[in-house]
Scaffold this motif. Structure first.
Motif, PDB file in Angstrom:
ATOM      1  N   GLN A   1       0.811  -1.212   0.000  1.00 25.52           N
ATOM      2  CA  GLN A   1       0.000   0.000   0.000  1.00 25.52           C
ATOM      3  C   GLN A   1       0.849   1.269   0.000  1.00 25.52           C
ATOM      4  OE1 GLN A   1      -2.616  -0.303   3.397  1.00 25.52           O
ATOM      5  NE2 GLN A   1      -3.957  -1.756   2.365  1.00 25.52           N
ATOM      6  N   ASP A   2       0.524   2.185  -0.918  1.00 25.75           N
ATOM      7  CA  ASP A   2       1.075   3.531  -0.858  1.00 25.75           C
ATOM      8  C   ASP A   2       0.365   4.259   0.280  1.00 25.75           C
ATOM      9  OD1 ASP A   2       2.713   3.264  -3.164  1.00 25.75           O
ATOM     10  OD2 ASP A   2       1.008   3.723  -4.459  1.00 25.75           O
ATOM     11  N   ALA A   3       1.000   5.297   0.812  1.00 24.68           N
ATOM     12  CA  ALA A   3       0.391   6.061   1.905  1.00 24.68           C
ATOM     13  C   ALA A   3       0.613   7.547   1.694  1.00 24.68           C
ATOM     14  CB  ALA A   3       0.971   5.633   3.243  1.00 24.68           C
ATOM     15  N   ILE A   4      -0.414   8.325   2.026  1.00 27.33           N
ATOM     16  CA  ILE A   4      -0.303   9.774   2.069  1.00 27.33           C
ATOM     17  C   ILE A   4      -0.510  10.174   3.523  1.00 27.33           C
ATOM     18  CG2 ILE A   4      -1.318  11.972   1.375  1.00 27.33           C
ATOM     19  CD1 ILE A   4      -2.071  10.622  -1.279  1.00 27.33           C
ATOM     20  N   ILE A   5       0.416  10.981   4.029  1.00 32.00           N
ATOM     21  CA  ILE A   5       0.401  11.421   5.419  1.00 32.00           C
ATOM     22  C   ILE A   5       0.079  12.907   5.457  1.00 32.00           C
ATOM     23  CG2 ILE A   5       1.865  11.816   7.447  1.00 32.00           C
ATOM     24  CD1 ILE A   5       3.535   9.370   6.412  1.00 32.00           C
ATOM     25  N   TYR A   6      -0.799  13.281   6.367  1.00 32.73           N
ATOM     26  CA  TYR A   6      -1.099  14.691   6.627  1.00 32.73           C
ATOM     27  C   TYR A   6      -0.836  14.937   8.106  1.00 32.73           C
ATOM     28  CZ  TYR A   6      -3.650  19.005   7.420  1.00 32.73           C
ATOM     29  OH  TYR A   6      -3.987  20.286   7.774  1.00 32.73           O
ATOM     30  N   VAL A   7      -0.010  15.926   8.411  1.00 27.59           N
ATOM     31  CA  VAL A   7       0.321  16.231   9.802  1.00 27.59           C
ATOM     32  C   VAL A   7      -0.751  17.150  10.386  1.00 27.59           C
ATOM     33  CG1 VAL A   7       2.022  17.194  11.390  1.00 27.59           C
ATOM     34  CG2 VAL A   7       2.781  15.980   9.332  1.00 27.59           C
ATOM     35  N   VAL A   8      -1.393  16.667  11.448  1.00 26.02           N
ATOM     36  CA  VAL A   8      -2.467  17.404  12.105  1.00 26.02           C
ATOM     37  C   VAL A   8      -1.910  18.337  13.178  1.00 26.02           C
ATOM     38  CG1 VAL A   8      -4.553  17.174  13.512  1.00 26.02           C
ATOM     39  CG2 VAL A   8      -4.100  15.538  11.682  1.00 26.02           C
ATOM     40  N   SER A   9      -1.027  17.809  14.030  1.00 31.49           N
ATOM     41  CA  SER A   9      -0.493  18.633  15.115  1.00 31.49           C
ATOM     42  C   SER A   9       0.880  18.137  15.540  1.00 31.49           C
ATOM     43  CB  SER A   9      -1.452  18.632  16.317  1.00 31.49           C
ATOM     44  OG  SER A   9      -1.577  17.332  16.843  1.00 31.49           O
ATOM     45  N   GLY A  10       1.592  19.004  16.218  1.00 28.48           N
ATOM     46  CA  GLY A  10       2.934  18.687  16.677  1.00 28.48           C
ATOM     47  C   GLY A  10       3.931  18.796  15.541  1.00 28.48           C
ATOM     48  N   THR A  11       5.187  18.631  15.882  1.00 24.68           N
ATOM     49  CA  THR A  11       6.247  18.607  14.880  1.00 24.68           C
ATOM     50  C   THR A  11       7.074  17.367  15.119  1.00 24.68           C
ATOM     51  OG1 THR A  11       7.713  19.933  16.274  1.00 24.68           O
ATOM     52  CG2 THR A  11       6.379  21.129  14.656  1.00 24.68           C
ATOM     53  N   GLY A  12       7.690  16.889  14.063  1.00 23.78           N
ATOM     54  CA  GLY A  12       8.499  15.687  14.190  1.00 23.78           C
ATOM     55  C   GLY A  12       9.216  15.386  12.902  1.00 23.78           C
ATOM     56  N   THR A  13       9.723  14.191  12.833  1.00 23.45           N
ATOM     57  CA  THR A  13      10.528  13.778  11.698  1.00 23.45           C
ATOM     58  C   THR A  13      10.000  12.475  11.129  1.00 23.45           C
ATOM     59  OG1 THR A  13      12.454  14.768  12.783  1.00 23.45           O
ATOM     60  CG2 THR A  13      12.895  13.259  10.970  1.00 23.45           C
ATOM     61  N   LEU A  14       9.874  12.433   9.816  1.00 23.06           N
ATOM     62  CA  LEU A  14       9.595  11.195   9.096  1.00 23.06           C
ATOM     63  C   LEU A  14      10.947  10.693   8.608  1.00 23.06           C
ATOM     64  CD1 LEU A  14       7.781   9.103   7.644  1.00 23.06           C
ATOM     65  CD2 LEU A  14       7.625  10.736   5.750  1.00 23.06           C
ATOM     66  N   VAL A  15      11.387   9.562   9.124  1.00 26.36           N
ATOM     67  CA  VAL A  15      12.649   8.963   8.708  1.00 26.36           C
ATOM     68  C   VAL A  15      12.304   7.858   7.721  1.00 26.36           C
ATOM     69  CG1 VAL A  15      14.777   7.833   9.451  1.00 26.36           C
ATOM     70  CG2 VAL A  15      13.618   9.439  10.988  1.00 26.36           C
ATOM     71  N   VAL A  16      12.960   7.892   6.548  1.00 32.02           N
ATOM     72  CA  VAL A  16      12.631   6.965   5.468  1.00 32.02           C
ATOM     73  C   VAL A  16      13.907   6.353   4.921  1.00 32.02           C
ATOM     74  CG1 VAL A  16      11.512   6.756   3.218  1.00 32.02           C
ATOM     75  CG2 VAL A  16      10.657   8.410   4.858  1.00 32.02           C
ATOM     76  N   LYS A  17      13.864   5.048   4.695  1.00 31.09           N
ATOM     77  CA  LYS A  17      14.989   4.354   4.061  1.00 31.09           C
ATOM     78  C   LYS A  17      14.764   4.427   2.558  1.00 31.09           C
ATOM     79  CE  LYS A  17      17.396  -0.057   4.040  1.00 31.09           C
ATOM     80  NZ  LYS A  17      17.349  -1.435   4.531  1.00 31.09           N
ATOM     81  N   GLU A  18      15.681   5.119   1.844  1.00 31.84           N
ATOM     82  CA  GLU A  18      15.488   5.375   0.418  1.00 31.84           C
ATOM     83  C   GLU A  18      16.711   4.996  -0.405  1.00 31.84           C
ATOM     84  OE1 GLU A  18      14.580   9.554   0.171  1.00 31.84           O
ATOM     85  OE2 GLU A  18      12.473   9.212   0.624  1.00 31.84           O
ATOM     86  N   GLY A  19      16.468   4.797  -1.683  1.00 32.99           N
ATOM     87  CA  GLY A  19      17.541   4.575  -2.640  1.00 32.99           C
ATOM     88  C   GLY A  19      18.096   3.171  -2.619  1.00 32.99           C
ATOM     89  N   PHE A  20      18.965   2.895  -3.586  1.00 28.93           N
ATOM     90  CA  PHE A  20      19.549   1.560  -3.722  1.00 28.93           C
ATOM     91  C   PHE A  20      20.483   1.215  -2.562  1.00 28.93           C
ATOM     92  CE2 PHE A  20      18.551   2.590  -8.192  1.00 28.93           C
ATOM     93  CZ  PHE A  20      17.675   1.543  -8.428  1.00 28.93           C
ATOM     94  N   LYS A  21      21.091   2.226  -1.950  1.00 32.81           N
ATOM     95  CA  LYS A  21      21.989   1.993  -0.823  1.00 32.81           C
ATOM     96  C   LYS A  21      21.256   1.995   0.510  1.00 32.81           C
ATOM     97  CE  LYS A  21      25.944   3.975  -3.176  1.00 32.81           C
ATOM     98  NZ  LYS A  21      26.985   5.003  -3.151  1.00 32.81           N
ATOM     99  N   GLY A  22      19.958   2.273   0.490  1.00 29.64           N
ATOM    100  CA  GLY A  22      19.175   2.269   1.724  1.00 29.64           C
ATOM    101  C   GLY A  22      19.557   3.363   2.693  1.00 29.64           C
ATOM    102  N   GLU A  23      19.792   4.562   2.149  1.00 28.88           N
ATOM    103  CA  GLU A  23      20.160   5.689   2.992  1.00 28.88           C
ATOM    104  C   GLU A  23      18.944   6.178   3.784  1.00 28.88           C
ATOM    105  OE1 GLU A  23      21.920   8.664   0.474  1.00 28.88           O
ATOM    106  OE2 GLU A  23      23.073   7.152  -0.590  1.00 28.88           O
ATOM    107  N   LEU A  24      19.184   6.587   5.027  1.00 28.06           N
ATOM    108  CA  LEU A  24      18.112   7.138   5.856  1.00 28.06           C
ATOM    109  C   LEU A  24      18.006   8.634   5.586  1.00 28.06           C
ATOM    110  CD1 LEU A  24      18.581   5.357   9.294  1.00 28.06           C
ATOM    111  CD2 LEU A  24      17.082   4.755   7.396  1.00 28.06           C
ATOM    112  N   ARG A  25      16.815   9.061   5.189  1.00 29.77           N
ATOM    113  CA  ARG A  25      16.544  10.479   4.953  1.00 29.77           C
ATOM    114  C   ARG A  25      15.596  10.963   6.038  1.00 29.77           C
ATOM    115  NH1 ARG A  25      15.105  12.587  -0.458  1.00 29.77           N
ATOM    116  NH2 ARG A  25      15.564  14.452   0.714  1.00 29.77           N
TER     117      ARG A  25
END
Length: 156
Positions: free
Chosen positions: A76-100
């Motif tokens: 499943q694809d997901a769309i996120i909408y931030v309602v309140s607070g602040t924070g970080t979305l950490v995502v493993k991306e790319g062929f090397k699996g870098e954390l963004r």
């Protein structure tokens, strides 16, 4: 004859919703279905599920000074909408699996593709609350032991 009928199926599935009456449903906040953390606090609440085959919605709360488990949403694809607070979305991306790290605040949106490992981090003093819309009738996915790790629990 059968091939003629099968070619009509896509057209029929498009027309039926326009002709047949449908029902609008709501879920009051006090009736959300919670999934609790180890301290008994709600972390994910299913808001709309099983109403159609194309999407569902949940509310994810990451409490102050905590992180969500590392997980993915399976197919499943997901769309996120931030309602309140602040924070970080950490995502493993790319062929090397870098954390963004993507800093998010109220009103921000994020798109997380299927099978993408991700985690919510809240270093602040208030709850970090998201509404997540996923591309299936019910939220699915898996909680992982670590980035690239084994599945600990299947989400269904």
């Amino acid at each position: 004859m059968f091939s003629a009928m099968s070619s009509l199926l896509p057209i029929i599935s498009e027309i039926l919703p326009m002709v047949l009456p449908s029902k609008t449903e709501t879920t009051p906040a006090d009736q959300l279905t919670p999934i609790l953390d180890n301290e008994g606090r709600p972390i994910r609440e299913t808001a709309i599920a099983g109403k159609c085959d194309k999407m569902c919605a949940s509310v994810l709360t990451t409490h102050p000074h905590s992180t969500s488990p590392i997980h993915h949403n399976s197919e499943q694809d997901a769309i996120i909408y931030v309602v309140s607070g602040t924070g970080t979305l950490v995502v493993k991306e790319g062929f090397k699996g870098e954390l963004r790290h993507h800093e998010l605040r109220p009103g921000d949106f994020a798109f997380v593709p299927a099978w993408t490992e991700h985690q919510a981090r809240n270093d602040g003093d208030q709850d970090f609350v998201w509404v997540i819309t996923q591309s299936g009738p019910r939220p699915v996915g898996a909680i992982l032991t670590d980035w690239g790790g084994q599945e600990v629990k299947t989400i269904e």
